[in-house]
Design a protein around this motif. Structure first.
Motif, mmCIF file in Angstrom:
data_model
loop_
_atom_site.group_PDB
_atom_site.id
_atom_site.type_symbol
_atom_site.label_atom_id
_atom_site.label_comp_id
_atom_site.label_asym_id
_atom_site.label_seq_id
_atom_site.Cartn_x
_atom_site.Cartn_y
_atom_site.Cartn_z
ATOM 1 N N GLU A 43 23.701 -36.265 -31.202
ATOM 2 C CA GLU A 43 24.889 -35.408 -30.437
ATOM 3 C C GLU A 43 25.321 -35.237 -31.205
ATOM 4 N N GLN A 44 25.525 -35.025 -32.278
ATOM 5 C CA GLN A 44 26.223 -34.183 -32.663
ATOM 6 C C GLN A 44 25.947 -32.566 -33.429
ATOM 7 N N THR A 45 24.566 -32.820 -33.071
ATOM 8 C CA THR A 45 24.425 -31.615 -33.793
ATOM 9 C C THR A 45 24.018 -30.362 -32.604
ATOM 10 N N GLN A 49 22.696 -24.283 -33.320
ATOM 11 C CA GLN A 49 22.019 -24.805 -34.866
ATOM 12 C C GLN A 49 21.156 -25.072 -35.028
ATOM 13 N N ALA A 50 20.576 -25.448 -34.298
ATOM 14 C CA ALA A 50 19.240 -25.893 -34.040
ATOM 15 C C ALA A 50 18.514 -24.781 -33.813
ATOM 16 N N ARG A 51 18.546 -23.535 -32.807
ATOM 17 C CA ARG A 51 17.250 -22.584 -32.383
ATOM 18 C C ARG A 51 17.497 -22.054 -33.934
ATOM 19 N N LEU A 52 18.594 -21.918 -34.853
ATOM 20 C CA LEU A 52 18.850 -21.372 -35.871
ATOM 21 C C LEU A 52 17.335 -21.394 -37.111
ATOM 22 N N PHE A 82 17.129 -26.413 -26.674
ATOM 23 C CA PHE A 82 17.080 -27.716 -27.561
ATOM 24 C C PHE A 82 18.298 -27.974 -26.387
ATOM 25 N N THR A 83 18.600 -29.504 -26.100
ATOM 26 C CA THR A 83 19.393 -30.114 -25.424
ATOM 27 C C THR A 83 19.636 -31.197 -26.036
ATOM 28 N N HIS A 84 20.443 -32.081 -24.981
ATOM 29 C CA HIS A 84 21.297 -33.348 -25.594
ATOM 30 C C HIS A 84 20.620 -34.274 -24.756
ATOM 31 N N ASP A 85 20.080 -33.857 -23.313
ATOM 32 C CA ASP A 85 19.948 -34.159 -22.145
ATOM 33 C C ASP A 85 18.829 -34.241 -21.995
#
Length: 245
Positions: A43-45, A49-52, A82-85
């Motif tokens: 949840e905090q990411t 940022q993850a895509r980079l 890139f997802t949280h859900d």
């Protein structure tokens, strides 16, 4: 009713080492697919940022998966999210890409026997049209299954399967390849899951309340856990005349 294009969404946890078995690629070559590479983030990411950090690695893997479809004679495009859900992502991408069906991944042998459960809660003609397109001119046997709540519903079930079998024959599936079975059970999902053991893949229609609840609820868990192959969910036609929306 608009003519569906029968595009299939194929979700893959692209950074978790998931792949698409060759037999699944082969069975889907009659239909265009959208290979959805996704990665569920803490949840905090932030997704950006993850895509980079991971996009290059993920896109390389997606390119390899799409190439497998192209080499087998199929058509594939890719999406990366890139997802949280996870649940919301599958629904949203299926809508955005107009996918009429979605794959619930499972390892698979060569697909020679297909289980097609039908009930009054799904659009049987839509499901059988998808099945006929999926099969094409290949030698794949189809078992049409209706699970009735009681003996009083068996006649309606036989009528439903008779119409479905006729639709398959009209669409080019040989009569000898089609078997129909009506059974009575108080636990329809368990009965379908048990029947799936003797088949290489399952095609099911989406019923209420939503594709999301099917994919992540007890129904898919029981069927997919028992099936030796993948489960494909044919989405209900949306109000705008397409699968998505």
């Amino acid at each position: 009713m608009s003519e569906p294009n029968w595009t299939v969404l194929v979700p893959v946890e692209v950074l978790a080492g998931e792949t698409i078995p060759e037999s699944v690629v082969d069975v889907l070559t009659t239909l265009p697919v959208v290979v959805l590479g996704y990665h569920v983030l803490p949840e905090q990411t932030p997704p950006g940022q993850a895509r980079l950090q991971f996009e290059t690695q993920a896109q390389t893997k997606l390119g390899e998966l799409a190439a497998a479809f192209h080499e087998a004679g199929g058509i594939a495009e890719t999406r990366l999210v890139f997802t949280h859900d996870e649940e919301q992502t599958l629904d949203r991408v299926a809508d955005e890409t107009g996918c009429d069906a979605i794959l619930v991944p499972n390892p698979a042998p060569d697909v020679e026997r297909l289980l097609v459960p039908l009930s009054g809660e799904v659009d049987a003609s839509r499901v059988t049209e998808f099945v006929a397109t999926l099969i094409g001119d290949r030698n794949i046997a189809v078992t049409l299954l209706h699970v009735a709540d009681g003996e009083a519903e068996t006649a309606a079930g036989r009528s439903l399967l008779s119409d479905a079998a006729a639709h398959l024959r009209e669409s080019g599936v040989p009569a000898a390849a089609i078997t129909s079975e009506v059974t009575v059970s108080e636990s329809p999902i368990r009965t379908i899951a048990t029947a799936a053991v003797d088949h290489h893949a399952v095609v099911m229609g989406e019923s209420e309340p939503s594709l999301r609840s099917f994919l992540f609820g007890d129904a898919s868990a029981q069927v997919a856990a028992q099936s030796v192959g993948p489960v494909v969910v044919v989405r209900r036609e949306r109000d705008d005349g397409s699968a998505g929306g």
